[in-house]
Design a protein around this motif. Structure first.
Motif, PDB file in Angstrom:
ATOM      1  N   UNK A 173     -26.963 -22.809  -4.360  1.00  0.00           N
ATOM      2  CA  UNK A 173     -28.055 -22.273  -5.169  1.00  0.00           C
ATOM      3  C   UNK A 173     -27.505 -21.324  -6.227  1.00  0.00           C
ATOM      4  N   UNK A 174     -27.947 -21.455  -7.489  1.00  0.00           N
ATOM      5  CA  UNK A 174     -27.413 -20.613  -8.563  1.00  0.00           C
ATOM      6  C   UNK A 174     -27.501 -19.117  -8.267  1.00  0.00           C
ATOM      7  N   UNK A 230     -20.473 -13.959  -7.232  1.00  0.00           N
ATOM      8  CA  UNK A 230     -19.576 -13.720  -8.360  1.00  0.00           C
ATOM      9  C   UNK A 230     -19.566 -12.248  -8.742  1.00  0.00           C
ATOM     10  N   UNK A 231     -20.736 -11.648  -8.875  1.00  0.00           N
ATOM     11  CA  UNK A 231     -20.805 -10.246  -9.278  1.00  0.00           C
ATOM     12  C   UNK A 231     -20.241  -9.332  -8.197  1.00  0.00           C
ATOM     13  N   UNK A 232     -20.461  -9.670  -6.935  1.00  0.00           N
ATOM     14  CA  UNK A 232     -19.958  -8.838  -5.846  1.00  0.00           C
ATOM     15  C   UNK A 232     -18.435  -8.785  -5.846  1.00  0.00           C
ATOM     16  N   UNK A 233     -17.789  -9.890  -6.208  1.00  0.00           N
ATOM     17  CA  UNK A 233     -16.327  -9.958  -6.189  1.00  0.00           C
ATOM     18  C   UNK A 233     -15.727  -9.385  -7.466  1.00  0.00           C
ATOM     19  N   UNK A 238     -10.600  -8.221 -12.695  1.00  0.00           N
ATOM     20  CA  UNK A 238     -11.437  -8.448 -11.523  1.00  0.00           C
ATOM     21  C   UNK A 238     -11.542  -7.102 -10.813  1.00  0.00           C
ATOM     22  N   UNK A 239     -12.757  -6.603 -10.661  1.00  0.00           N
ATOM     23  CA  UNK A 239     -12.914  -5.253 -10.125  1.00  0.00           C
ATOM     24  C   UNK A 239     -12.355  -5.128  -8.716  1.00  0.00           C
ATOM     25  N   UNK A 251     -17.834 -25.937 -17.169  1.00  0.00           N
ATOM     26  CA  UNK A 251     -18.178 -26.465 -15.841  1.00  0.00           C
ATOM     27  C   UNK A 251     -17.311 -25.877 -14.737  1.00  0.00           C
ATOM     28  N   UNK A 252     -16.575 -24.822 -15.059  1.00  0.00           N
ATOM     29  CA  UNK A 252     -15.708 -24.129 -14.108  1.00  0.00           C
ATOM     30  C   UNK A 252     -16.280 -22.727 -13.899  1.00  0.00           C
ATOM     31  N   UNK A 253     -16.501 -22.323 -12.643  1.00  0.00           N
ATOM     32  CA  UNK A 253     -17.096 -21.012 -12.381  1.00  0.00           C
ATOM     33  C   UNK A 253     -16.274 -19.859 -12.959  1.00  0.00           C
ATOM     34  N   UNK A 254     -14.954 -20.061 -13.125  1.00  0.00           N
ATOM     35  CA  UNK A 254     -14.121 -19.011 -13.710  1.00  0.00           C
ATOM     36  C   UNK A 254     -14.513 -18.689 -15.146  1.00  0.00           C
TER      37      UNK A 254
END
Length: 356
Positions: free
Chosen positions: A39-40, A47-50, A275-276, A173-176
């Motif tokens: 699910x988006x 993503x935001x948590x990492x 990356x935090x 199309x890549x989450x990165x």
């Protein structure tokens, strides 16, 4: 003794804001071409948590990396009042040159440094302009090179720029893709005979033999794009994370040891904003090397939450925001010892110890 001192800074933070929610309808695929059916909302939350990223900045369609670099450089010169004809070097760090909106093609001729010098209106032929490609640590390495010119007596003033439009070279199309952003930052480094100020030490390493492939160019993950000649930036995220934790703290410690500066005297640690979670882990590992307790995270100002990862632009932009007191709860004062460090494609790592 001649030292290299930061006497001016500027940045170009694009005004096109792209939030995480703007990716909610994007179809992401794995490296094997399999549709990620998560699910988006869950994808974006994780993503935001990492990464700590909630939004990023993109250049306007009509802007290229050299345009952003010129804006940052011009602001640096205008705000400082420094005569642009007095510059001895213009060094521009980037990775992809100018990439026009929708083209995915790299444009490197003439160099970005020559384009920016021309647009700045600098006529002095003794002002040498060149580009430096060194991955995300490129701007910091350019600063190190400028320091060598100044310390050798070859230069009095150097303009060092980091500029990038990563939004043009990422696979949609890549989450990165959500990591990366656009921007530019610049500083002027100047010769000084003042004691206990400026660049005190630095250290750089390249781990190419085993790790050169952690960041590379590759095909889109979307199966429908498998025959396209376009290539996009690809990252082996987990291996890169492990590499950074293993090697970056030691490079920072080596630079501090060269400067004969104990970690307890460092007022700010300015890490490349990649990356935090990774940056926090690097800072913690650095303190462990010294047998120190967990660090106060106020040592490490972060901009990744609203600027994303703009590669070579992250550190100079961070410095500009700090020097102009535009980051809440963060100030730089005379005498403060600061460490700057970056890691990226190559794999390259560098660190600089600087005293204000």
């Amino acid at each position: 003794m001649i030292r290299s001192v930061l006497v001016a800074s500027g940045s170009c933070i694009p005004d096109l804001i792209v939030s995480n929610e703007d990716f909610s309808a994007t179809r992401f695929f794995s490296a094997t071409g399999t549709l990620i059916e998560q699910a988006p909302a869950i994808t974006l939350e994780r993503f935001q948590a990492i990464t700590g990223i909630r939004e990023r900045r993109y250049a306007r369609p009509e802007q290229n990396a050299s345009d952003l670099g010129w804006l940052a450089a011009d602001e640096t010169l205008l705000s400082s009042g420094i005569d642009r004809e007095s510059l001895d070097y213009i060094i521009v760090a980037h990775n992809f040159g100018d990439v026009a909106e929708g083209s995915n093609r790299v444009d490197l001729v003439p160099s970005l440094a020559s384009r920016i010098k021309a647009r700045l209106g600098i006529q002095n032929p003794n002002c040498v302009a060149y580009d430096l490609a060194f991955g995300c640590p490129g701007w910091l390495e350019a600063l190190i090179q400028a320091n060598y010119y100044i310390r050798s007596g070859d230069a009095r003033r150097c303009l060092v720029i980091g500029t990038e439009t990563l939004s043009r070279v990422v696979d949609p199309h890549d989450r990165d893709t959500m990591l990366f952003s656009d921007g530019s930052g610049a500083v002027i480094l100047e010769a000084s005979t003042a004691d206990n100020v400026g660049i005190l030490a630095h250290h750089t390493q390249t781990y190419a033999y085993e790790y050169a492939g952690l960041l590379s160019m590759g095909k889109s993950y979307a199966p429908t794009q498998s025959e396209s000649p376009d290539r996009f930036m690809k990252m082996q995220g987990r291996k890169l994370y492990e590499f950074a934790l293993q090697h970056v703290p030691m490079v920072v410690k080596t630079a501090l040891d060269k400067a004969q500066v104990p970690l307890t005297q460092v007022k700010k640690v300015l890490l490349h904003q990649a990356n935090e979670k990774m940056d926090v882990a690097i800072l913690q590992r650095l303190f462990q090397l010294y047998g120190e307790a967990s660090p106060n995270l106020d040592l490490m100002p972060m901009t990744i939450g609203w600027l994303g990862n703009s590669s070579v632009a992250t550190l100079p932009t961070l410095i500009d925001l700090l020097q102009k007191e535009q980051l809440a709860d963060h100030r730089l004062e005379a005498g403060d010892l600061v460490v700057l460090a970056s890691v990226g494609a190559g794999m390259n790592i560098n660190a600089v110890v600087y005293q204000y």
